[in-house]
Motif scaffolding. Structure first.
Motif, mmCIF file in Angstrom:
data_model
loop_
_atom_site.group_PDB
_atom_site.id
_atom_site.type_symbol
_atom_site.label_atom_id
_atom_site.label_comp_id
_atom_site.label_asym_id
_atom_site.label_seq_id
_atom_site.Cartn_x
_atom_site.Cartn_y
_atom_site.Cartn_z
ATOM 1 N N ARG A 27 0.816 -1.222 0.000
ATOM 2 C CA ARG A 27 0.000 0.000 0.000
ATOM 3 C C ARG A 27 0.848 1.270 0.000
ATOM 4 N NH1 ARG A 27 -5.389 -1.902 1.973
ATOM 5 N NH2 ARG A 27 -4.849 -4.018 2.568
ATOM 6 N N HIS A 28 2.039 1.198 0.624
ATOM 7 C CA HIS A 28 2.905 2.380 0.618
ATOM 8 C C HIS A 28 3.318 2.728 -0.815
ATOM 9 C CE1 HIS A 28 3.126 2.481 4.914
ATOM 10 N NE2 HIS A 28 3.658 1.284 5.002
ATOM 11 N N ILE A 29 3.674 1.702 -1.586
ATOM 12 C CA ILE A 29 4.041 1.936 -2.990
ATOM 13 C C ILE A 29 2.834 2.463 -3.759
ATOM 14 C CG2 ILE A 29 4.674 0.754 -5.140
ATOM 15 C CD1 ILE A 29 6.627 -0.951 -3.522
ATOM 16 N N MET A 30 1.648 1.861 -3.515
ATOM 17 C CA MET A 30 0.434 2.299 -4.226
ATOM 18 C C MET A 30 0.129 3.772 -3.937
ATOM 19 S SD MET A 30 -1.672 -1.198 -3.406
ATOM 20 C CE MET A 30 -3.311 -0.609 -3.839
ATOM 21 N N GLU A 31 0.211 4.121 -2.637
ATOM 22 C CA GLU A 31 -0.111 5.506 -2.262
ATOM 23 C C GLU A 31 0.893 6.499 -2.828
ATOM 24 O OE1 GLU A 31 -0.471 5.603 2.001
ATOM 25 O OE2 GLU A 31 -2.129 4.155 1.905
ATOM 26 N N ARG A 32 2.156 6.168 -2.695
ATOM 27 C CA ARG A 32 3.182 7.129 -3.117
ATOM 28 C C ARG A 32 3.279 7.235 -4.632
ATOM 29 N NH1 ARG A 32 4.352 9.209 1.249
ATOM 30 N NH2 ARG A 32 4.749 10.945 -0.150
ATOM 31 N N SER A 33 2.975 6.104 -5.328
ATOM 32 C CA SER A 33 3.086 6.115 -6.793
ATOM 33 C C SER A 33 1.765 6.454 -7.458
ATOM 34 C CB SER A 33 3.564 4.741 -7.290
ATOM 35 O OG SER A 33 4.853 4.444 -6.812
ATOM 36 N N GLY A 34 0.676 6.449 -6.699
ATOM 37 C CA GLY A 34 -0.638 6.701 -7.283
ATOM 38 C C GLY A 34 -1.064 5.610 -8.251
ATOM 39 N N VAL A 35 -0.840 4.362 -7.849
ATOM 40 C CA VAL A 35 -1.173 3.214 -8.709
ATOM 41 C C VAL A 35 -1.956 2.186 -7.908
ATOM 42 C CG1 VAL A 35 0.888 3.514 -10.150
ATOM 43 C CG2 VAL A 35 0.990 2.026 -8.117
ATOM 44 N N GLY A 36 -2.458 1.159 -8.586
ATOM 45 C CA GLY A 36 -3.059 0.009 -7.930
ATOM 46 C C GLY A 36 -2.139 -1.197 -8.055
ATOM 47 N N ALA A 37 -2.513 -2.299 -7.407
ATOM 48 C CA ALA A 37 -1.702 -3.517 -7.483
ATOM 49 C C ALA A 37 -2.609 -4.728 -7.473
ATOM 50 C CB ALA A 37 -0.730 -3.581 -6.310
ATOM 51 N N ALA A 38 -2.307 -5.685 -8.351
ATOM 52 C CA ALA A 38 -3.012 -6.967 -8.377
ATOM 53 C C ALA A 38 -2.004 -8.053 -8.043
ATOM 54 C CB ALA A 38 -3.623 -7.202 -9.757
ATOM 55 N N ILE A 39 -2.314 -8.845 -7.002
ATOM 56 C CA ILE A 39 -1.366 -9.874 -6.549
ATOM 57 C C ILE A 39 -2.000 -11.253 -6.663
ATOM 58 C CG2 ILE A 39 -0.117 -10.744 -4.529
ATOM 59 C CD1 ILE A 39 0.381 -7.852 -3.720
ATOM 60 N N ALA A 40 -1.262 -12.160 -7.310
ATOM 61 C CA ALA A 40 -1.724 -13.540 -7.502
ATOM 62 C C ALA A 40 -1.254 -14.378 -6.320
ATOM 63 C CB ALA A 40 -1.167 -14.099 -8.811
ATOM 64 N N ILE A 41 -2.199 -14.768 -5.467
ATOM 65 C CA ILE A 41 -1.773 -15.405 -4.213
ATOM 66 C C ILE A 41 -1.064 -16.732 -4.448
ATOM 67 C CG2 ILE A 41 -3.513 -14.250 -2.773
ATOM 68 C CD1 ILE A 41 -5.036 -16.952 -2.739
ATOM 69 N N GLU A 42 -1.399 -17.435 -5.564
ATOM 70 C CA GLU A 42 -0.718 -18.716 -5.807
ATOM 71 C C GLU A 42 0.745 -18.506 -6.198
ATOM 72 O OE1 GLU A 42 -2.928 -17.306 -7.713
ATOM 73 O OE2 GLU A 42 -2.399 -17.517 -9.828
ATOM 74 N N SER A 43 1.131 -17.278 -6.518
ATOM 75 C CA SER A 43 2.519 -16.986 -6.897
ATOM 76 C C SER A 43 3.373 -16.489 -5.734
ATOM 77 C CB SER A 43 2.543 -15.910 -8.000
ATOM 78 O OG SER A 43 1.800 -16.340 -9.116
ATOM 79 N N VAL A 44 2.730 -16.219 -4.609
ATOM 80 C CA VAL A 44 3.478 -15.692 -3.464
ATOM 81 C C VAL A 44 4.311 -16.821 -2.853
ATOM 82 C CG1 VAL A 44 3.271 -14.730 -1.130
ATOM 83 C CG2 VAL A 44 1.777 -13.896 -2.967
ATOM 84 N N PRO A 45 5.629 -16.701 -2.865
ATOM 85 C CA PRO A 45 6.473 -17.779 -2.354
ATOM 86 C C PRO A 45 6.412 -17.839 -0.827
ATOM 87 C CG PRO A 45 7.832 -15.883 -2.905
ATOM 88 C CD PRO A 45 6.428 -15.531 -3.317
ATOM 89 N N THR A 46 6.105 -19.003 -0.291
ATOM 90 C CA THR A 46 6.012 -19.131 1.164
ATOM 91 C C THR A 46 6.118 -20.582 1.600
ATOM 92 O OG1 THR A 46 4.692 -18.586 3.125
ATOM 93 C CG2 THR A 46 3.471 -19.252 1.151
ATOM 94 N N ASP A 47 6.586 -20.741 2.827
ATOM 95 C CA ASP A 47 6.601 -22.061 3.474
ATOM 96 C C ASP A 47 5.459 -22.189 4.451
ATOM 97 O OD1 ASP A 47 8.868 -23.002 2.269
ATOM 98 O OD2 ASP A 47 10.204 -22.249 3.844
ATOM 99 N N THR A 48 4.620 -21.145 4.542
ATOM 100 C CA THR A 48 3.559 -21.171 5.530
ATOM 101 C C THR A 48 2.245 -20.847 4.816
ATOM 102 O OG1 THR A 48 2.847 -20.251 7.658
ATOM 103 C CG2 THR A 48 4.075 -18.783 6.223
#
Lengths: 314, 314
Positions: A222-243
């Motif tokens: 959200r900090h990047i979105m606010e400061r850049s004046g953009v939106g973001a779409a994130i694909a949860i299946e692509s988020v690398p995690t062990d948890t």
């Protein structure tokens, strides 16, 4: 490490903005920057760690707190694309921490300083009544043109992260459940920082916005979105995690790098990065036109309705 | 604000000295300095103030603590001969200080920032369990050639101070005796800094060594003696004070400037200083050849045998 964290004095923050800036750029990045001439800037970050809030003496060794205090600050410098050169350290110590605890703390702080080649440029020590408090200032030096800001994301950029997310939060959970011996627990206690990686990414113009992940991407993005004046779409299946995915996106203290990259250069950057570091840059989403609704979370292309927030400071 | 304060890690300090210095000069002055090219340097100081050690909530208002936190750090910058340009502020706050106390603290911090034209360039806020801790970093910018160091005193120099000594310690005594309304008590709570004076003295080449008086001259003078390899003779009848001589030379937190001045330029400097500031530079002694015995205290020319020490950190 931002004026915006002073939520309780938002009206005063506006008043401070009216004072002379002394050459310092104060616009909500991981670090403050000051142009020192000759095309160069210093970048500076400060973070305070408090016993009972950021660490527990019974759960983290003094050596680990020493390592982590340094690393979380070097991470802020690396997140600007800079190489850290020096730190300043303030310590307040109750009487039962003056001897052995302090020695072990300094041993950890020294070992990580040596590893990353940073000087101890100054500091302060004082006593306290009860709790240990650590304040570190990290300083980096870099070409002004290479500074990576949160405000530099562009619509169409790919969103990348430098490693698995949620590990530190999972480690904290392990510790609170009584098992301090897991890999995640150790990571939580020692900290992490992508120092070489940050300085390397700083030299790549196709990397636009960059920051480190301290509060989870649900908050930090959200900090990047606010400061850049953009939106973001994130694909949860692509988020690398062990948890689990919720821990991965809302857990704090991962200190991986979060960046946006020009789409047509992204694959080459990822190949070069892998060749240099034998480690992956993971693509987790896209920068999109700004919307009212915060981050768009996608599950295999389908929008999901979740209300995830990262760790929030009061 | 010196590595030497890390008494408990003296062996480690030596090891840190072996690390790359990152361009920072770490030799025991009020500030760290870094040459940024073009004949300019940044000077940086950091100090930590802890509730129960440096201030009591029942004795000092939040507004006063805000003023003092800033001033003691600006004083370190001024003591190098620099003009402060920016500060960074870290605050840890227990829940009962998050609202009103923090607002009042910031009001004091803001008023002094405005008065001296310093930017708030960054910071960190966090919670704590019990005590308030404040860490301030002050940054100044100046011509490298004008930096005033503790190591620059020369045999034959006059020793001068910029104001009356012992007032802050007398004020603390008043407070501990239950009277917080005296002039001295107010000075103790609000702090002091010779900011314009420091920057002005920085431009005078006849001023050799300079530092601010934070622990009393009985202690602070020794830093100049050690770093410059000289001795010092101080005439106690010349020490300006409103209190007794022992408090004047051993009391902490005066934040007056202590300097050594080329003898044949001293009178002219004092005249110019008085003309500029309508305030006196007091001559209190001479720099002499080094001896084994510490400061020579003289009473109307006769050596007196006293064992005075300033406030010493553990």
């Amino acid at each position: 490490m931002a004026i915006s964290e002073f939520g309780f004095i938002s009206s005063l923050a506006a008043r401070f903005a009216e004072l002379p800036d002394g050459g310092f750029d104060r616009i909500g990045d991981d670090c403050t920057t000051i142009d020192i001439g000759g095309g160069e800037s210093l970048v500076m970050s400060t973070d305070m760690l408090v016993e009972g809030i950021h660490f527990l003496r019974e759960a983290s060794s003094a050596y680990e707190v020493g390592c982590k205090s340094l690393l979380v600050n070097l991470s802020d410098v690396a997140a600007m694309g800079a190489r850290p050169v020096a730190t300043m350290l303030s310590l307040s110590l109750p009487s039962d921490a003056v001897a052995e605890w302090a020695e072990e703390f300094m041993r950890g702080y020294y070992d990580e300083s040596k590893r990353w080649g940073t000087a101890l440029a100054g500091g302060d020590t004082t006593s306290s009544r009860d709790a240990i408090t650590v304040n570190v200032v990290a300083i980096g030096r870099m070409a002004t043109a290479d500074i990576k800001r949160r405000s530099d994301a562009r619509v169409g950029d790919m969103i990348c992260v430098s490693g698995k997310l949620g590990s530190s939060a999972a480690g904290l959970r392990d510790i609170l459940n009584g098992d301090s011996t897991t890999v995640h627990a150790r990571l939580h206690r020692r900290g992490n920082a992508r120092i070489e990686e940050g300085a390397w990414l700083g030299l790549r113009p196709e990397v636009h916005a960059m920051m480190d992940i301290s509060d989870g991407i649900a908050s930090d993005m959200r900090h990047i979105m606010e400061r850049s004046g953009v939106g973001a779409a994130i694909a949860i299946e692509s988020v690398p995690t062990d948890t689990d995915i919720k821990t991965a996106v809302t857990g704090g203290e991962d200190y991986e790098l979060l960046m946006t990259v020009a789409a047509d250069e992204c694959e080459r950057l990822r190949r070069d990065y892998f060749e240099r570091f034998a480690s992956e840059l993971y693509v987790i989403g896209r920068i999109v036109e700004p919307t009212d609704g915060g981050i768009e979370w996608l599950d295999r292309g389908r929008r999901i309705d979740v209300d995830w927030h990262g760790f929030e400071h009061y």
